[in-house]
Enzyme design. Structure first.
Site, PDB file in Angstrom:
ATOM      1  N   GLU A  55       1.806  -2.715  25.073  1.00  0.00           N
ATOM      2  CA  GLU A  55       0.886  -3.204  26.115  1.00  0.00           C
ATOM      3  C   GLU A  55       1.663  -3.831  27.268  1.00  0.00           C
ATOM      4  O   GLU A  55       1.397  -3.587  28.443  1.00  0.00           O
ATOM      5  CB  GLU A  55      -0.069  -4.263  25.541  1.00  0.00           C
TER       6      GLU A  55
ATOM      7  N   CYS B  59      -1.284  -8.174  19.899  1.00  0.00           N
ATOM      8  CA  CYS B  59      -0.765  -9.482  19.473  1.00  0.00           C
ATOM      9  C   CYS B  59      -1.134 -10.551  20.505  1.00  0.00           C
ATOM     10  O   CYS B  59      -1.546 -10.260  21.629  1.00  0.00           O
ATOM     11  CB  CYS B  59       0.746  -9.410  19.281  1.00  0.00           C
TER      12      CYS B  59
HETATM   13  N1  THU Z   1       3.525  -4.126  18.690  1.00  0.00           N
HETATM   14  C1  THU Z   1       3.026  -3.678  19.871  1.00  0.00           C
HETATM   15  O1  THU Z   1       3.597  -2.799  20.526  1.00  0.00           O
HETATM   16  N2  THU Z   1       1.862  -4.225  20.312  1.00  0.00           N
HETATM   17  C2  THU Z   1       1.169  -5.200  19.671  1.00  0.00           C
HETATM   18  O2  THU Z   1       0.184  -5.709  20.204  1.00  0.00           O
HETATM   19  C3  THU Z   1       1.585  -5.622  18.336  1.00  0.00           C
HETATM   20  C4  THU Z   1       2.906  -5.143  17.881  1.00  0.00           C
HETATM   21  C5  THU Z   1       4.788  -3.538  18.216  1.00  0.00           C
HETATM   22  C6  THU Z   1       5.948  -4.484  18.252  1.00  0.00           C
HETATM   23  C7  THU Z   1       6.852  -3.891  17.207  1.00  0.00           C
HETATM   24  O3  THU Z   1       7.654  -2.877  17.814  1.00  0.00           O
HETATM   25  C8  THU Z   1       5.909  -3.238  16.220  1.00  0.00           C
HETATM   26  O4  THU Z   1       4.660  -3.127  16.875  1.00  0.00           O
HETATM   27  C9  THU Z   1       5.727  -3.998  14.921  1.00  0.00           C
HETATM   28  O5  THU Z   1       5.402  -5.311  15.173  1.00  0.00           O
END
Ligand code: THU
Length: 160
Positions: A75, A112
């Site tokens: 994101e 997240c």
């Molecule tokens: N991740 C995202 O790209 N977006 C989120 O909102 C949550 C987590 C990614 C970060 C990391 O590369 C993987 O997901 C595992 O946490």
């Protein structure tokens, strides 16, 4: 003492074809962006896609690093790319999806906290809300009208 209740609303769609055409297109771009994910450590690919007010589409994917805290979420990669390429152009919608090497993701992926904060900053910066479209690999799709509904008590910089 008074009790305050916060309320969030979202729309739930059973399948992709139930969505408005432009949202379908955005989710498809988010899905396509999964292939650019660099995620050798988590084996968890995340794809994001933005629709900008000028009609441009911008994709992003998570970019990991052996130094784990440096991992970038899809994101925020997409949002930073959009403002770098089209400075000042509001974001109308963001679609997010994910694919895991170990489990089939059947429920909508949940951005997240850090990404929610950055989505809210984008809304405040452009003085415009963005719709947030979330899906796993398959199944239910949920749509929030504003990133704010995903982060009701955000830190908004008004004290700075
Ligand atoms: N991740 C995202 O790209 N977006 C989120 O909102 C949550 C987590 C990614 C970060 C990391 O590369 C993987 O997901 C595992 O946490």
């Amino acid at each position: 003492m008074k009790k305050v209740t916060l309320q969030q609303t979202y729309l739930s769609y059973a399948k992709l074809s139930d969505l408005p055409k432009s949202d379908q297109k955005l989710l498809k771009l988010a899905r396509k962006s999964l292939k650019n994910s660099y995620s050798p450590y988590s084996n968890f690919k995340v794809g994001a896609a933005l629709l900008l007010e000028n009609g441009e589409l911008v994709g992003g994917s998570n970019q990991e690093n052996a130094s784990y805290p440096l991992c970038l979420c899809a994101e925020r990669v997409a949002l930073a790319a959009a403002d770098s390429m089209y400075n000042g152009v509001p974001v109308v919608a963001i679609a997010v999806t994910a694919k895991s090497a170990s489990v089939k993701i059947k429920s909508p992926v949940s951005p997240c906290g850090a990404c929610r904060q950055v989505m809210c900053e984008t809304e405040l910066k452009h003085k415009q809300t963005m719709r947030v479209i979330l899906q796993g690999e398959k199944g239910e799709i949920i749509v929030f009208n504003t990133a704010r509904d995903l982060l009701p008590f955000l830190f908004d910089g008004s004290l700075l």
